[in-house]
Each structure stands twice: as C-alpha cells, then as structure tokens.
Design a protein around this motif. Structure first.
Motif, PDB file in Angstrom:
ATOM      1  N   THR A  48      14.912 -28.386 -32.705  1.00  0.00           N
ATOM      2  CA  THR A  48      15.748 -29.477 -32.206  1.00  0.00           C
ATOM      3  C   THR A  48      16.385 -30.250 -33.353  1.00  0.00           C
ATOM      4  O   THR A  48      17.579 -30.587 -33.308  1.00  0.00           O
ATOM      5  CB  THR A  48      14.911 -30.432 -31.334  1.00  0.00           C
ATOM      6  N   GLN A  49      15.633 -30.530 -34.392  1.00  0.00           N
ATOM      7  CA  GLN A  49      16.173 -31.245 -35.543  1.00  0.00           C
ATOM      8  C   GLN A  49      17.295 -30.457 -36.216  1.00  0.00           C
ATOM      9  O   GLN A  49      18.345 -31.019 -36.571  1.00  0.00           O
ATOM     10  CB  GLN A  49      15.045 -31.527 -36.544  1.00  0.00           C
ATOM     11  N   THR A 101      10.175 -28.790 -32.011  1.00  0.00           N
ATOM     12  CA  THR A 101      10.660 -29.999 -32.670  1.00  0.00           C
ATOM     13  C   THR A 101      11.549 -29.675 -33.862  1.00  0.00           C
ATOM     14  O   THR A 101      12.627 -30.269 -34.037  1.00  0.00           O
ATOM     15  CB  THR A 101       9.474 -30.867 -33.129  1.00  0.00           C
TER      16      THR A 101
END
Length: 310
Positions: free
Chosen positions: A112-113, A109
């Motif tokens: 991805t950010q 996560t």
C-alpha cells in the motif's frame, strides 16, 4: 477468479528460463527470488525479473513474483525493487513460509505504501501465501483471513515435510511405512477448508520427479479430486498434465452449463425451485455445484456443445 490450473516456477536468476516461460501454455508464472536463486544471485535476479516483466510478453498468464521469506534480509528490497520497477506488470506477490497473519499484514502494508508513493491503484496487486511448516498450518485460518489482497493459499510440501520430520526424501509420494490412507490428506484438507472459508483459491505444491509425468498426474488428481484449483509445474513436461487434470471434462462442463441455464429458466419464468432436468432433479444446491464446474470450464477456455430447450 484467475485460472491457476498450472503454476510454473521460474528462477529469476536464469534469463533463458524467463524467456522460455513466456511461450508455455500455463495459467500462472511465478518468477522466483527465493529457493531457486543462490544467495549471491539475489540482487541480479531482481533486475532480471523487472526487465522480463517490463519487456516480455506474458499474454494470458497471471504474473507473480515470489519474494524471499520474512526471516531473511532480502524481503523488503525484493518488494520495493520489483513493485517500483515493474508494479504495473505484476498481478500478485507470493510470500513463502508464512507462519502467522502478521506476515501477510506486513506485506499488505508495504504494498500500500509503495502504490501510494508511485501513484498506482491501491490494492490491485494480490498476495499468495505459501504454507510450508507446522506453525503455518496451525495458524492457517487466521492467515487466510488476514488481508483483502489475499487470493491464494499455496502448499509448500518439501519444507513442510522437513518441518514435521516426515520420513521420506521424495516430495509428494507417501513416506515408507505409511501403508494405509494418504499421509497428506489432512494437510491438503486443512488448507482447502481455510481457503474456501475466505473464498480463496488453493494450489498444490510441486512434484520434483520432473520426468515422471505419470507420478505427477497421479498426485495432481489427488489434489483435484479434493477441490484444489491447480498445481505447481517445474518443467514443460508437466504442463499439459496439470491443465488437463484441473479442467473439467467436456461432458461435465456441458452438464453444468445446462443445469445453470435450466435452473434460471424454471425459477424465473415458471417460478419453481425444484424441477426435473431429464431424469435428474435440480435445485439451489445443484446450481451451486454447477457454478463451480462451469467457472473452472470457462477459465480453462472450454466452449459449450449443448444448449437448453424448455
């Protein structure tokens, strides 16, 4: 599939080692921010790694950075500073001491950010999960299936041995008193099954007696015989042994390519599913086994010395 026969550990706090690593014939280099870096040197090590990735010549090598584990205060800054500073030069991040799948999901996560914020290709940077204690091994199936970014499971023997109270201080060798079998067999097979269930690679951990190349080779052959893809190396003296042990023999590579070529011919041209190749019967199962050996040989840079003639 990346070749990972030899995986070199390099302390991020040592610029001389970072420079030397670029010259060694290893398949993968992981620049370390964790165990090999003192607490006071963590922030400087990040800067060293970003500079080395941006300015160094890592041709032919998979470039990995090992961040600190999620129980520490450094992990999130490790990921942000390395990926924002040199993300386009990073192939994977290694997350140590993984105990359950949520830790890999967290890293996925965050990556991805950062990729979205920086305008990088989302999902390009892979993840390597290091299994280093009993909880991680018990949860390894869920860990192995936790992210599409995950490429590799890595065995961390020293921390693992401590976590289960194994009675030895020599990493990789059999504990005193264990006179029959192999004390590591279950651990290695457990990792191997989880990795293969999710089409991941699996890497054996380090052998700390760096001057004992014979001992390193013996332990590496154990992992290679089971089906492991490679092993950590801590010193240039271990590199050639790792590359040799985890590469197929030339004869085996030639034979694998011959099976693939012959099977393709007989199934597509003559429409037969089981045929004789010399004195050997080959079928679909033979093709699958040959694919494994051929892939390892190609990744190792081997070239064929035989060809198929119908």
């Amino acid at each position: 599939m990346r070749s990972r026969r030899s995986v070199l550990a390099v302390p991020g706090s040592n610029p001389r080692f970072l420079e030397k690593a670029q010259t060694l014939p290893v398949d993968e280099v992981f620049l370390d921010l964790e165990d090999s870096v003192a607490r006071q040197a963590k922030e400087e090590a990040r800067k060293n790694i970003v500079t080395a990735l941006r300015e160094g010549d890592w041709s032919g090598k998979t470039r990995v950075v090992r961040v600190n584990d999620l129980t520490t205060q450094w992990t999130y800054r490790d990921v942000i500073e390395v990926v924002e500073g040199a993300g386009e030069f990073v192939d994977c991040l290694m997350l140590p001491k993984v105990q359950d799948s949520t830790e890999v999901v967290w890293l996925d996560t965050l990556l991805t950010q950062i990729e979205k914020a920086m305008g990088h290709e989302v999902g390009r940077i892979g993840i390597e999960a290091q299994i280093e204690n009993a909880r991680g091994l018990v949860n390894v199936d869920a860990i192995a299936g936790s992210s599409r970014r995950l490429e590799t499971l890595v065995f961390g023997p020293a921390d693992f041995m401590a976590s289960i109270n194994m009675r030895t201080l020599v990493v990789g060798e059999q504990p005193p008193g264990y006179v029959e079998g192999d004390a590591y067999h279950y651990i290695l097979m457990r990792l191997l099954m989880a990795a293969r269930m999710h089409d991941l690679q699996v890497i054996d951990g380090p052998y700390l007696q760096i001057k004992d190349v014979e001992g390193f080779t013996k332990v590496a052959r154990r992992a290679a015989a089971l089906g492991f893809d490679g092993k950590w190396v801590l010193h240039p003296s271990q590199v050639d042994a790792a590359n040799e042990v985890f590469s197929p023999e030339q004869e085996d590579y030639d034979h694998a390519e011959l099976i693939l070529e012959a099977y393709d011919y007989y199934t597509s041209v003559e429409k037969r599913g089981a045929v004789m190749l010399g004195d050997e019967m080959i079928d679909e199962a033979s093709r699958k086994m040959a694919l494994v050996v051929a892939a390892k040989g190609r990744a190792a840079g081997l070239t064929r010395t035989t060809s198929f003639t119908p």
